[in-house]
Design a protein around this motif. Structure first.
Motif, PDB file in Angstrom:
ATOM      1  N   UNK A 155      -2.477  19.542   1.322  1.00 51.22           N
ATOM      2  CA  UNK A 155      -2.701  19.778   2.744  1.00 51.22           C
ATOM      3  C   UNK A 155      -3.768  18.844   3.301  1.00 51.22           C
ATOM      4  N   UNK A 156      -4.653  18.374   2.444  1.00 48.56           N
ATOM      5  CA  UNK A 156      -5.729  17.459   2.826  1.00 48.56           C
ATOM      6  C   UNK A 156      -5.879  16.398   1.746  1.00 48.56           C
ATOM      7  N   UNK A 157      -5.979  15.143   2.151  1.00 48.67           N
ATOM      8  CA  UNK A 157      -6.323  14.047   1.236  1.00 48.67           C
ATOM      9  C   UNK A 157      -7.490  13.290   1.851  1.00 48.67           C
ATOM     10  N   UNK A 158      -8.537  13.086   1.060  1.00 45.02           N
ATOM     11  CA  UNK A 158      -9.681  12.291   1.507  1.00 45.02           C
ATOM     12  C   UNK A 158      -9.840  11.093   0.584  1.00 45.02           C
ATOM     13  N   UNK A 159     -10.337  10.006   1.132  1.00 45.09           N
ATOM     14  CA  UNK A 159     -10.490   8.762   0.369  1.00 45.09           C
ATOM     15  C   UNK A 159     -11.669   8.001   0.973  1.00 45.09           C
ATOM     16  N   UNK A 160     -12.774   7.924   0.244  1.00 43.78           N
ATOM     17  CA  UNK A 160     -14.002   7.331   0.766  1.00 43.78           C
ATOM     18  C   UNK A 160     -14.391   6.104  -0.062  1.00 43.78           C
ATOM     19  N   UNK A 161     -14.468   4.958   0.602  1.00 42.31           N
ATOM     20  CA  UNK A 161     -14.906   3.695  -0.017  1.00 42.31           C
ATOM     21  C   UNK A 161     -14.108   3.335  -1.263  1.00 42.31           C
ATOM     22  N   UNK A 162     -12.806   3.575  -1.201  1.00 42.58           N
ATOM     23  CA  UNK A 162     -11.919   3.290  -2.340  1.00 42.58           C
ATOM     24  C   UNK A 162     -10.765   2.382  -1.934  1.00 42.58           C
ATOM     25  N   UNK A 163     -10.299   2.517  -0.696  1.00 41.50           N
ATOM     26  CA  UNK A 163      -9.060   1.863  -0.293  1.00 41.50           C
ATOM     27  C   UNK A 163      -9.114   0.350  -0.434  1.00 41.50           C
ATOM     28  N   UNK A 164     -10.305  -0.260  -0.260  1.00 43.89           N
ATOM     29  CA  UNK A 164     -10.385  -1.723  -0.364  1.00 43.89           C
ATOM     30  C   UNK A 164     -10.254  -2.219  -1.794  1.00 43.89           C
ATOM     31  N   UNK A 165     -10.248  -1.296  -2.775  1.00 43.00           N
ATOM     32  CA  UNK A 165     -10.003  -1.664  -4.166  1.00 43.00           C
ATOM     33  C   UNK A 165      -8.508  -1.634  -4.509  1.00 43.00           C
ATOM     34  N   UNK A 166      -7.678  -1.167  -3.584  1.00 42.45           N
ATOM     35  CA  UNK A 166      -6.276  -0.898  -3.877  1.00 42.45           C
ATOM     36  C   UNK A 166      -5.353  -1.779  -3.051  1.00 42.45           C
ATOM     37  N   UNK A 167      -4.107  -1.989  -3.507  1.00 45.70           N
ATOM     38  CA  UNK A 167      -3.117  -2.633  -2.647  1.00 45.70           C
ATOM     39  C   UNK A 167      -2.862  -1.735  -1.440  1.00 45.70           C
ATOM     40  N   UNK A 168      -3.162  -2.233  -0.256  1.00 49.03           N
ATOM     41  CA  UNK A 168      -3.232  -1.404   0.936  1.00 49.03           C
ATOM     42  C   UNK A 168      -1.924  -0.680   1.236  1.00 49.03           C
ATOM     43  N   UNK A 169      -0.826  -1.412   1.330  1.00 45.68           N
ATOM     44  CA  UNK A 169       0.453  -0.801   1.701  1.00 45.68           C
ATOM     45  C   UNK A 169       0.870   0.261   0.689  1.00 45.68           C
ATOM     46  N   UNK A 170       0.736  -0.068  -0.588  1.00 42.38           N
ATOM     47  CA  UNK A 170       1.140   0.861  -1.635  1.00 42.38           C
ATOM     48  C   UNK A 170       0.299   2.134  -1.600  1.00 42.38           C
ATOM     49  N   UNK A 171      -0.997   1.972  -1.383  1.00 44.99           N
ATOM     50  CA  UNK A 171      -1.885   3.140  -1.350  1.00 44.99           C
ATOM     51  C   UNK A 171      -1.562   4.042  -0.160  1.00 44.99           C
ATOM     52  N   UNK A 172      -1.402   3.451   1.022  1.00 43.64           N
ATOM     53  CA  UNK A 172      -1.106   4.257   2.211  1.00 43.64           C
ATOM     54  C   UNK A 172       0.237   4.974   2.075  1.00 43.64           C
ATOM     55  N   UNK A 173       1.219   4.280   1.531  1.00 40.85           N
ATOM     56  CA  UNK A 173       2.524   4.915   1.319  1.00 40.85           C
ATOM     57  C   UNK A 173       2.410   6.059   0.316  1.00 40.85           C
ATOM     58  N   UNK A 174       1.578   5.870  -0.710  1.00 39.63           N
ATOM     59  CA  UNK A 174       1.365   6.928  -1.692  1.00 39.63           C
ATOM     60  C   UNK A 174       0.711   8.148  -1.074  1.00 39.63           C
TER      61      UNK A 174
END
Length: 221
Positions: free
Chosen positions: A106-125
């Protein structure tokens, strides 16, 4: 100009070392304001030592925290009391792209992590793991590119000094860090993040913030 900028950054680093404070934890109250008062399952991606996961547990039925660093996951478990009045928190060593062990959230949080990941793949996940009606909240880092980026970065310098001074007053022992992984500079500009987020997460709200951060909020229909 480059030498002046370099000297200013060095002075800022010295001040931060003397007056440490957590830029990411600064946004935790803001994150909570984006969420319902009560919700079911929550996932904190890149949970570090569990500061945000424990805050989510006050409102959630279940909380899952994942981090790729086994040592920091052990630390999160140590710092999270068992049998408390809050929701149970389960910490797992996992790559952010692997998703959480609880299925959908119901809730997903992500703090100071996304720039370590492939952006499109992470957002789609994240989109795939979020339940209908659920909320995704991201606090991220972006590469400074535009004049607006640089001006906001400059405005963050005196604000950072003031916050460091206020938060360190009366504190004799530095606050424990919430993560141990090496932080690498962001490579993607805010403009590119906005374009990719709106493609993967239609209706997402993004905003540049002080302290070299941006925020993203998306609610799944």
């Amino acid at each position: 100009m480059t030498n002046l900028r370099h000297r200013l950054l060095q002075a800022l680093h010295r001040f931060n070392a003397a007056h440490p404070w957590d830029h990411n934890a600064h946004y935790h109250p803001w994150i909570l304001r984006q969420l319902p008062r009560r919700f079911g399952r929550a996932l904190d991606v890149g949970c570090g030592s569990g500061d945000l996961a424990r805050l989510l547990a006050v409102r959630a039925a279940e909380v899952y925290g994942i981090d790729a660093d086994p040592e920091i996951v052990d630390r999160a478990r140590e710092l999270t009391p068992a049998g408390s009045s809050t929701a149970p928190v389960t910490y797992t060593v996992a790559n952010a792209l692997d998703g959480g062990p609880g299925g959908s959230y119901d809730v997903i949080t992500c703090v100071a992590v996304l720039h370590h990941l492939p952006l499109s793949e992470a957002l789609a996940g994240f989109r795939g793991q979020l339940r209908p009606g659920g909320t995704l909240v991201v606090v991220g880092l972006a590469r400074e590119e535009t004049l607006g980026d640089h001006l906001l970065g400059l405005a963050s310098v005196p604000a950072n000094l003031a916050m460091g001074w206020v938060k360190s007053r009366g504190r004799t022992v530095p606050r424990p860090v919430s993560m141990t992984a090496v932080t690498r500079p962001a490579e993607t500009s805010f403009g590119d993040i906005v374009r990719e987020a709106r493609r993967e997460l239609p209706g997402a709200r993004l905003r540049r913030r002080l302290f070299w951060r941006y925020t993203l909020v998306w609610r799944r229909a």
